[in-house]
Motif scaffolding. Sequence first.
Motif, mmCIF file in Angstrom:
data_model
loop_
_atom_site.group_PDB
_atom_site.id
_atom_site.type_symbol
_atom_site.label_atom_id
_atom_site.label_comp_id
_atom_site.label_asym_id
_atom_site.label_seq_id
_atom_site.Cartn_x
_atom_site.Cartn_y
_atom_site.Cartn_z
ATOM 1 N N UNK A 1 0.809 -1.127 -0.116
ATOM 2 C CA UNK A 1 -0.147 -0.127 -0.127
ATOM 3 C C UNK A 1 0.853 1.237 -0.025
ATOM 4 N N UNK A 2 0.435 2.182 -1.067
ATOM 5 C CA UNK A 2 1.053 3.528 -1.030
ATOM 6 C C UNK A 2 0.274 4.484 -0.434
ATOM 7 N N UNK A 3 0.598 4.958 0.864
ATOM 8 C CA UNK A 3 -0.547 5.892 1.323
ATOM 9 C C UNK A 3 0.436 7.056 2.011
ATOM 10 N N UNK A 4 0.149 8.334 1.680
ATOM 11 C CA UNK A 4 0.535 9.678 2.332
ATOM 12 C C UNK A 4 0.349 9.599 3.739
ATOM 13 N N UNK A 5 1.212 10.543 4.610
ATOM 14 C CA UNK A 5 1.095 10.403 5.863
ATOM 15 C C UNK A 5 -0.304 10.976 6.316
ATOM 16 N N UNK A 6 -0.989 11.682 5.597
ATOM 17 C CA UNK A 6 -2.187 12.213 6.061
ATOM 18 C C UNK A 6 -3.334 11.546 5.907
ATOM 19 N N UNK A 7 -3.298 10.903 4.824
ATOM 20 C CA UNK A 7 -4.313 9.929 4.493
ATOM 21 C C UNK A 7 -4.285 8.740 5.518
ATOM 22 N N UNK A 8 -3.008 8.298 5.861
ATOM 23 C CA UNK A 8 -2.598 7.196 6.689
ATOM 24 C C UNK A 8 -3.378 7.578 8.239
ATOM 25 N N UNK A 9 -2.863 8.780 8.652
ATOM 26 C CA UNK A 9 -3.316 8.977 9.803
ATOM 27 C C UNK A 9 -4.942 9.483 9.969
ATOM 28 N N UNK A 10 -5.394 9.598 8.785
ATOM 29 C CA UNK A 10 -6.944 9.624 8.891
ATOM 30 C C UNK A 10 -7.608 8.563 8.921
ATOM 31 N N UNK B 1 -4.708 -1.338 7.969
ATOM 32 C CA UNK B 1 -4.366 -1.371 6.709
ATOM 33 C C UNK B 1 -4.565 -3.050 6.303
ATOM 34 N N UNK B 2 -4.784 -4.085 7.175
ATOM 35 C CA UNK B 2 -4.773 -5.205 6.775
ATOM 36 C C UNK B 2 -6.298 -5.415 6.318
ATOM 37 N N UNK B 3 -7.167 -4.627 6.674
ATOM 38 C CA UNK B 3 -8.458 -4.664 6.176
ATOM 39 C C UNK B 3 -8.609 -4.076 4.979
ATOM 40 N N UNK C 1 -1.081 0.625 -9.121
ATOM 41 C CA UNK C 1 0.412 1.099 -9.646
ATOM 42 C C UNK C 1 1.098 -0.076 -10.316
ATOM 43 N N UNK C 2 0.856 -1.025 -10.313
ATOM 44 C CA UNK C 2 1.572 -2.232 -10.720
ATOM 45 C C UNK C 2 1.193 -3.551 -9.982
ATOM 46 N N UNK C 3 1.900 -4.643 -10.170
ATOM 47 C CA UNK C 3 1.526 -5.651 -9.459
ATOM 48 C C UNK C 3 1.708 -5.757 -7.956
ATOM 49 N N UNK C 4 0.576 -5.875 -7.324
ATOM 50 C CA UNK C 4 0.716 -5.910 -6.006
ATOM 51 C C UNK C 4 0.713 -4.557 -5.386
ATOM 52 N N UNK D 1 -3.468 4.482 -1.908
ATOM 53 C CA UNK D 1 -4.764 4.401 -1.338
ATOM 54 C C UNK D 1 -4.957 5.898 -1.005
ATOM 55 N N UNK D 2 -6.226 6.487 -1.708
ATOM 56 C CA UNK D 2 -6.579 7.829 -1.605
ATOM 57 C C UNK D 2 -7.600 8.066 -0.398
#
Length: 381
Positions: free
Chosen positions: A298-307, A315-317, A357-360, A364-365
Amino acid sequence: ELLRLSRRARVAAESAPPALHDYWLREMDFSTGEAALIAAPPGKTTCEYVFFPGCQLGAYRPEHVLRPLEALREQLDVGVFLGCCGAPAYWAGDDDRLDANTAQIRAAWERLGQPTFVFACATCARVFSEILPEIDGVSLYEKLADADKLAPAAIFDSAAVFDPCASGDDEDMQNAVRALATRSGVALTELAERGKCCGHGGHIRLANPSLYEEITANRAGESELPYIVYCANCREVFASRGKACAHILDVAFGLSAPATPDIDARRKNSIEVKRMVTKQFAGGDFSPTANPWDDIELIIDAETAERIDRKLIAQSDIREAIYLAQRDGDRFTAPDGSEQCSMIKAALVYWVMYRRLGDSRYEITDAYYHRMKFGEESDNG
Protein backbone atom coordinates in the motif's frame (compact mmCIF):
# COMPACT_ATOMS: atom_id res chain seq x y z
CA GLU A 1 -23.05 0.30 36.13
CA LEU A 2 -26.34 1.72 34.88
CA LEU A 3 -24.92 2.21 31.37
CA ARG A 4 -23.46 -1.29 31.39
CA LEU A 5 -26.83 -2.69 32.49
CA SER A 6 -28.41 -0.91 29.54
CA ARG A 7 -25.85 -2.32 27.11
CA ARG A 8 -26.26 -5.86 28.43
CA ALA A 9 -30.04 -5.61 28.10
CA ARG A 10 -29.80 -4.31 24.54
CA VAL A 11 -27.26 -6.97 23.51
CA ALA A 12 -29.48 -9.69 25.02
CA ALA A 13 -32.46 -8.27 23.13
CA GLU A 14 -30.37 -8.05 19.93
CA SER A 15 -31.15 -4.35 19.64
CA ALA A 16 -27.66 -2.96 20.37
CA PRO A 17 -25.76 -1.44 17.41
CA PRO A 18 -22.77 -3.80 17.09
CA ALA A 19 -20.76 -1.32 15.04
CA LEU A 20 -20.06 0.83 18.11
CA HIS A 21 -17.95 -1.91 19.70
CA ASP A 22 -16.95 -3.95 16.63
CA TYR A 23 -13.35 -2.74 16.36
CA TRP A 24 -12.49 -3.47 19.99
CA LEU A 25 -14.24 -6.85 20.00
CA ARG A 26 -12.27 -7.87 16.91
CA GLU A 27 -9.08 -6.77 18.67
CA MET A 28 -10.12 -8.87 21.66
CA ASP A 29 -10.56 -11.88 19.37
CA PHE A 30 -7.05 -11.26 18.02
CA SER A 31 -5.59 -10.94 21.52
CA THR A 32 -7.27 -14.13 22.75
CA GLY A 33 -6.55 -15.98 19.51
CA GLU A 34 -3.49 -15.50 17.35
CA ALA A 35 -1.62 -13.30 19.85
CA ALA A 36 -2.45 -15.45 22.90
CA LEU A 37 0.03 -17.59 24.83
CA ILE A 38 -0.12 -19.32 28.22
CA ALA A 39 3.04 -20.89 29.59
CA ALA A 40 4.57 -21.99 32.87
CA PRO A 41 8.31 -21.39 33.42
CA PRO A 42 10.55 -23.52 31.16
CA GLY A 43 10.59 -27.13 32.28
CA LYS A 44 7.57 -26.74 34.57
CA THR A 45 3.80 -27.15 34.30
CA THR A 46 2.79 -24.93 37.23
CA CYS A 47 4.01 -21.70 38.82
CA GLU A 48 3.48 -19.50 41.88
CA TYR A 49 2.92 -16.35 39.82
CA VAL A 50 1.86 -15.60 36.25
CA PHE A 51 2.49 -12.30 34.48
CA PHE A 52 -0.67 -10.97 32.82
CA PRO A 53 0.33 -7.83 30.87
CA GLY A 54 -3.06 -7.33 29.23
CA CYS A 55 -3.78 -6.93 25.54
CA GLN A 56 -2.49 -3.39 24.91
CA LEU A 57 0.81 -3.14 26.80
CA GLY A 58 2.91 -5.18 24.34
CA ALA A 59 0.92 -3.78 21.43
CA TYR A 60 2.12 -0.31 22.40
CA ARG A 61 5.69 -1.47 22.94
CA PRO A 62 7.06 -5.06 23.11
CA GLU A 63 9.71 -4.03 25.66
CA HIS A 64 6.90 -3.21 28.10
CA VAL A 65 6.20 -6.93 28.32
CA LEU A 66 9.65 -8.39 27.71
CA ARG A 67 11.63 -6.23 30.15
CA PRO A 68 9.22 -6.62 33.12
CA LEU A 69 8.97 -10.35 32.45
CA GLU A 70 12.75 -10.59 32.61
CA ALA A 71 12.79 -8.66 35.89
CA LEU A 72 10.03 -10.81 37.37
CA ARG A 73 11.84 -14.03 36.43
CA GLU A 74 14.84 -12.87 38.45
CA GLN A 75 12.82 -12.80 41.67
CA LEU A 76 9.76 -15.04 41.21
CA ASP A 77 8.63 -18.43 40.00
CA VAL A 78 6.61 -16.83 37.22
CA GLY A 79 4.86 -17.94 34.07
CA VAL A 80 3.24 -15.77 31.40
CA PHE A 81 -0.31 -15.31 30.14
CA LEU A 82 -0.71 -13.27 26.96
CA GLY A 83 -4.40 -12.62 26.47
CA CYS A 84 -7.24 -10.26 27.33
CA CYS A 85 -9.13 -9.79 30.58
CA GLY A 86 -12.39 -9.37 28.66
CA ALA A 87 -12.80 -5.61 29.13
CA PRO A 88 -13.95 -5.01 25.51
CA ALA A 89 -16.78 -7.52 25.96
CA TYR A 90 -17.47 -6.20 29.46
CA TRP A 91 -17.85 -2.64 28.15
CA ALA A 92 -19.88 -3.79 25.14
CA GLY A 93 -22.36 -5.68 27.34
CA ASP A 94 -21.54 -8.90 25.45
CA ASP A 95 -22.04 -11.40 28.26
CA ASP A 96 -21.64 -14.49 26.06
CA ARG A 97 -18.22 -13.41 24.83
CA LEU A 98 -17.19 -12.28 28.31
CA ASP A 99 -18.31 -15.53 29.94
CA ALA A 100 -16.46 -17.63 27.34
CA ASN A 101 -13.24 -15.69 27.90
CA THR A 102 -13.65 -15.89 31.68
CA ALA A 103 -14.05 -19.66 31.50
CA GLN A 104 -10.87 -19.97 29.45
CA ILE A 105 -8.92 -17.85 31.94
CA ARG A 106 -10.21 -19.86 34.88
CA ALA A 107 -9.30 -23.15 33.18
CA ALA A 108 -5.78 -21.90 32.42
CA TRP A 109 -5.36 -20.69 36.01
CA GLU A 110 -6.31 -24.16 37.26
CA ARG A 111 -3.83 -25.83 34.86
CA LEU A 112 -1.03 -23.54 36.10
CA GLY A 113 -1.68 -24.48 39.72
CA GLN A 114 -3.77 -21.46 40.72
CA PRO A 115 -0.94 -18.89 40.64
CA THR A 116 -1.18 -15.26 41.73
CA PHE A 117 -1.66 -12.98 38.73
CA VAL A 118 0.75 -10.08 38.30
CA PHE A 119 -1.21 -7.29 36.60
CA ALA A 120 0.33 -4.48 34.57
CA CYS A 121 -3.07 -3.00 33.75
CA ALA A 122 -5.41 -1.52 36.34
CA THR A 123 -8.44 -2.35 34.18
CA CYS A 124 -7.41 -6.01 34.06
CA ALA A 125 -7.07 -6.03 37.84
CA ARG A 126 -10.51 -4.48 38.31
CA VAL A 127 -12.23 -6.78 35.81
CA PHE A 128 -10.65 -9.83 37.48
CA SER A 129 -11.76 -8.65 40.92
CA GLU A 130 -15.36 -8.65 39.69
CA ILE A 131 -15.60 -11.68 37.41
CA LEU A 132 -12.81 -13.87 38.84
CA PRO A 133 -12.62 -12.94 42.53
CA GLU A 134 -11.13 -16.35 43.38
CA ILE A 135 -7.87 -15.38 41.63
CA ASP A 136 -5.36 -13.50 43.78
CA GLY A 137 -3.59 -10.59 42.11
CA VAL A 138 -0.83 -8.07 42.68
CA SER A 139 0.30 -5.15 40.54
CA LEU A 140 3.46 -5.38 38.47
CA TYR A 141 4.56 -2.01 39.84
CA GLU A 142 4.62 -3.27 43.41
CA LYS A 143 6.98 -6.05 42.36
CA LEU A 144 9.17 -3.68 40.36
CA ALA A 145 9.30 -1.19 43.23
CA ASP A 146 10.77 -3.99 45.36
CA ALA A 147 13.39 -4.94 42.74
CA ASP A 148 16.79 -3.80 44.00
CA LYS A 149 18.50 -4.10 40.60
CA LEU A 150 16.07 -1.77 38.90
CA ALA A 151 17.48 1.72 38.20
CA PRO A 152 14.68 3.96 36.89
CA ALA A 153 15.68 6.91 34.70
CA ALA A 154 14.06 10.34 34.80
CA ILE A 155 12.50 11.05 31.40
CA PHE A 156 11.12 14.36 32.71
CA ASP A 157 12.54 16.76 35.30
CA SER A 158 9.06 17.18 36.75
CA ALA A 159 5.74 15.50 35.97
CA ALA A 160 2.33 14.55 37.32
CA VAL A 161 1.14 10.97 37.66
CA PHE A 162 -2.16 10.39 35.89
CA ASP A 163 -3.93 7.49 37.61
CA PRO A 164 -6.29 5.50 35.36
CA CYS A 165 -9.90 5.31 36.44
CA ALA A 166 -9.63 1.59 37.22
CA SER A 167 -6.91 2.25 39.82
CA GLY A 168 -9.21 4.39 41.97
CA ASP A 169 -9.39 1.91 44.86
CA ASP A 170 -5.92 0.42 44.46
CA GLU A 171 -3.67 2.56 46.62
CA ASP A 172 -0.91 -0.06 46.56
CA MET A 173 -0.65 0.22 42.78
CA GLN A 174 -0.81 4.02 42.91
CA ASN A 175 1.89 4.24 45.57
CA ALA A 176 4.18 1.78 43.78
CA VAL A 177 4.04 3.83 40.58
CA ARG A 178 4.96 6.95 42.53
CA ALA A 179 7.79 5.11 44.25
CA LEU A 180 9.25 4.08 40.87
CA ALA A 181 8.90 7.60 39.51
CA THR A 182 10.49 9.12 42.61
CA ARG A 183 13.42 6.69 42.42
CA SER A 184 14.10 7.99 38.91
CA GLY A 185 14.62 11.50 40.29
CA VAL A 186 11.60 13.12 38.71
CA ALA A 187 9.85 15.75 40.83
CA LEU A 188 6.20 14.74 41.14
CA THR A 189 3.19 17.02 41.45
CA GLU A 190 -0.24 15.62 42.29
CA LEU A 191 -3.28 16.34 40.16
CA ALA A 192 -6.40 17.68 41.86
CA GLU A 193 -8.09 14.27 41.71
CA ARG A 194 -6.93 10.72 41.11
CA GLY A 195 -8.61 8.12 38.96
CA LYS A 196 -10.51 10.17 36.41
CA CYS A 197 -11.34 8.51 33.07
CA CYS A 198 -8.98 9.54 30.27
CA GLY A 199 -11.84 9.18 27.78
CA HIS A 200 -11.15 5.67 26.49
CA GLY A 201 -13.42 3.78 28.88
CA GLY A 202 -16.59 2.22 27.54
CA HIS A 203 -15.56 2.70 23.88
CA ILE A 204 -17.27 6.10 23.68
CA ARG A 205 -14.89 7.26 20.95
CA LEU A 206 -17.20 6.00 18.19
CA ALA A 207 -20.51 6.21 20.03
CA ASN A 208 -20.10 9.84 21.09
CA PRO A 209 -17.09 11.50 19.40
CA SER A 210 -17.86 14.98 20.71
CA LEU A 211 -17.98 13.77 24.32
CA TYR A 212 -14.75 11.83 23.74
CA GLU A 213 -13.06 15.00 22.48
CA GLU A 214 -14.35 17.00 25.44
CA ILE A 215 -13.21 14.47 28.05
CA THR A 216 -9.76 13.89 26.54
CA ALA A 217 -9.17 17.65 26.20
CA ASN A 218 -10.16 18.24 29.83
CA ARG A 219 -7.93 15.44 31.13
CA ALA A 220 -4.93 16.54 29.09
CA GLY A 221 -5.40 20.11 30.34
CA GLU A 222 -5.52 19.35 34.05
CA SER A 223 -1.83 20.18 34.33
CA GLU A 224 0.77 21.86 32.18
CA LEU A 225 3.26 19.26 33.37
CA PRO A 226 3.89 16.09 31.35
CA TYR A 227 2.09 12.99 32.59
CA ILE A 228 3.49 9.71 33.80
CA VAL A 229 0.84 7.07 33.13
CA TYR A 230 0.54 3.36 33.79
CA CYS A 231 -2.20 2.48 31.36
CA ALA A 232 -1.47 1.91 27.65
CA ASN A 233 -4.85 3.35 26.70
CA CYS A 234 -4.25 6.51 28.74
CA ARG A 235 -0.89 6.90 27.07
CA GLU A 236 -2.45 6.57 23.60
CA VAL A 237 -5.19 9.09 24.40
CA PHE A 238 -2.79 11.75 25.68
CA ALA A 239 -0.25 11.22 22.92
CA SER A 240 -3.01 11.65 20.34
CA ARG A 241 -3.70 15.09 21.84
CA GLY A 242 -0.05 16.09 21.75
CA LYS A 243 0.26 15.87 25.53
CA ALA A 244 3.78 15.07 26.70
CA CYS A 245 3.57 11.74 28.52
CA ALA A 246 5.44 8.54 29.21
CA HIS A 247 4.50 5.14 30.56
CA ILE A 248 5.94 4.30 33.96
CA LEU A 249 7.68 1.31 32.36
CA ASP A 250 9.63 3.73 30.15
CA VAL A 251 10.76 5.38 33.39
CA ALA A 252 11.41 2.09 35.20
CA PHE A 253 13.63 0.68 32.45
CA GLY A 254 15.14 3.89 31.09
CA LEU A 255 13.41 3.67 27.71
CA SER A 256 12.80 6.60 25.42
CA ALA A 257 9.11 7.19 24.80
CA PRO A 258 8.33 6.13 21.20
CA ALA A 259 5.72 7.47 18.80
CA THR A 260 2.29 5.90 19.15
CA PRO A 261 2.06 2.90 16.78
CA ASP A 262 -0.83 2.65 14.36
CA ILE A 263 -3.31 -0.26 14.36
CA ASP A 264 -1.23 -2.54 12.16
CA ALA A 265 1.98 -1.79 14.06
CA ARG A 266 0.24 -2.63 17.34
CA ARG A 267 -0.80 -6.02 15.97
CA LYS A 268 2.74 -6.66 14.73
CA ASN A 269 4.07 -5.71 18.16
CA SER A 270 1.71 -8.19 19.83
CA ILE A 271 2.87 -10.93 17.47
CA GLU A 272 6.50 -10.01 18.19
CA VAL A 273 5.85 -10.33 21.94
CA LYS A 274 4.36 -13.79 21.41
CA ARG A 275 7.27 -14.79 19.19
CA MET A 276 9.87 -13.71 21.75
CA VAL A 277 8.04 -15.23 24.73
CA THR A 278 7.50 -18.48 22.83
CA LYS A 279 11.25 -18.66 22.22
CA GLN A 280 12.02 -18.00 25.89
CA PHE A 281 9.45 -20.32 27.45
CA ALA A 282 9.06 -23.10 24.88
CA GLY A 283 12.36 -22.93 23.01
CA GLY A 284 10.52 -22.80 19.71
CA ASP A 285 9.41 -20.27 17.17
CA PHE A 286 6.07 -18.81 16.24
CA SER A 287 4.87 -17.60 12.85
CA PRO A 288 1.53 -15.83 12.41
CA THR A 289 -1.09 -17.09 9.99
CA ALA A 290 -0.33 -16.02 6.42
CA ASN A 291 -3.08 -14.43 4.33
CA PRO A 292 -3.18 -14.20 0.52
CA TRP A 293 -3.38 -10.40 0.74
CA ASP A 294 -0.32 -9.94 2.96
CA ASP A 295 1.96 -9.24 -0.02
CA ILE A 296 -0.12 -6.31 -1.27
CA GLU A 297 1.92 -3.12 -0.96
CA LEU A 298 0.00 0.00 0.00
CA ILE A 299 1.22 3.47 -0.90
CA ILE A 300 -0.42 5.95 1.48
CA ASP A 301 0.65 9.50 2.24
CA ALA A 302 1.06 10.39 5.90
CA GLU A 303 -2.09 12.53 6.12
CA THR A 304 -4.31 9.85 4.59
CA ALA A 305 -2.73 7.13 6.74
CA GLU A 306 -3.39 9.14 9.90
CA ARG A 307 -6.98 9.84 8.86
CA ILE A 308 -7.65 6.17 8.14
CA ASP A 309 -6.07 5.04 11.40
CA ARG A 310 -8.12 7.62 13.31
CA LYS A 311 -11.23 5.97 11.86
CA LEU A 312 -9.96 2.66 13.35
CA ILE A 313 -9.50 1.11 9.90
CA ALA A 314 -6.58 -1.30 9.75
CA GLN A 315 -4.40 -1.41 6.66
CA SER A 316 -4.77 -5.19 6.77
CA ASP A 317 -8.51 -4.70 6.20
CA ILE A 318 -7.72 -2.44 3.24
CA ARG A 319 -5.43 -5.10 1.77
CA GLU A 320 -8.11 -7.73 2.19
CA ALA A 321 -10.75 -5.54 0.52
CA ILE A 322 -8.51 -4.86 -2.48
CA TYR A 323 -7.52 -8.53 -2.77
CA LEU A 324 -11.15 -9.65 -2.85
CA ALA A 325 -12.10 -6.93 -5.35
CA GLN A 326 -9.26 -7.78 -7.71
CA ARG A 327 -9.87 -11.51 -7.41
CA ASP A 328 -13.61 -11.32 -7.99
CA GLY A 329 -13.74 -8.26 -10.24
CA ASP A 330 -16.26 -6.72 -7.87
CA ARG A 331 -15.29 -3.04 -7.98
CA PHE A 332 -16.11 0.30 -9.59
CA THR A 333 -13.70 1.85 -12.09
CA ALA A 334 -13.80 5.58 -12.86
CA PRO A 335 -12.89 7.10 -16.26
CA ASP A 336 -9.55 8.29 -14.82
CA GLY A 337 -8.64 4.72 -13.91
CA SER A 338 -9.14 5.05 -10.15
CA GLU A 339 -11.09 2.27 -8.49
CA GLN A 340 -13.39 1.80 -5.53
CA CYS A 341 -14.35 -1.42 -3.76
CA SER A 342 -16.25 -2.55 -0.70
CA MET A 343 -15.95 -5.39 1.81
CA ILE A 344 -18.73 -6.55 4.09
CA LYS A 345 -17.78 -7.59 7.60
CA ALA A 346 -20.02 -8.69 10.46
CA ALA A 347 -20.97 -5.20 11.61
CA LEU A 348 -19.44 -2.80 9.10
CA VAL A 349 -19.09 -2.29 5.35
CA TYR A 350 -15.65 -0.99 4.36
CA TRP A 351 -15.01 1.12 1.24
CA VAL A 352 -11.58 1.74 -0.26
CA MET A 353 -10.60 4.20 -3.00
CA TYR A 354 -7.34 3.40 -4.78
CA ARG A 355 -5.24 3.37 -7.92
CA ARG A 356 -3.39 0.34 -9.16
CA LEU A 357 0.30 1.16 -9.66
CA GLY A 358 1.50 -2.25 -10.74
CA ASP A 359 1.64 -5.83 -9.57
CA SER A 360 0.48 -5.88 -5.93
CA ARG A 361 1.09 -2.11 -5.53
CA TYR A 362 -1.83 0.23 -4.83
CA GLU A 363 -2.05 3.90 -3.97
CA ILE A 364 -4.76 4.49 -1.36
CA THR A 365 -6.59 7.80 -1.60
CA ASP A 366 -9.23 7.21 1.06
CA ALA A 367 -11.13 4.61 3.09
CA TYR A 368 -14.23 4.70 5.24
CA TYR A 369 -17.00 2.46 6.56
CA HIS A 370 -20.70 2.57 7.30
CA ARG A 371 -23.22 0.45 9.18
CA MET A 372 -25.80 -0.07 6.44
CA LYS A 373 -26.34 -3.29 4.51
CA PHE A 374 -28.89 -3.67 1.74
CA GLY A 375 -30.91 -6.77 0.89
CA GLU A 376 -33.82 -8.73 2.26
CA GLU A 377 -31.66 -10.88 4.53
CA SER A 378 -29.25 -8.16 5.63
CA ASP A 379 -28.87 -7.26 9.29
CA ASN A 380 -28.43 -3.52 9.49
CA GLY A 381 -25.93 -3.10 12.34
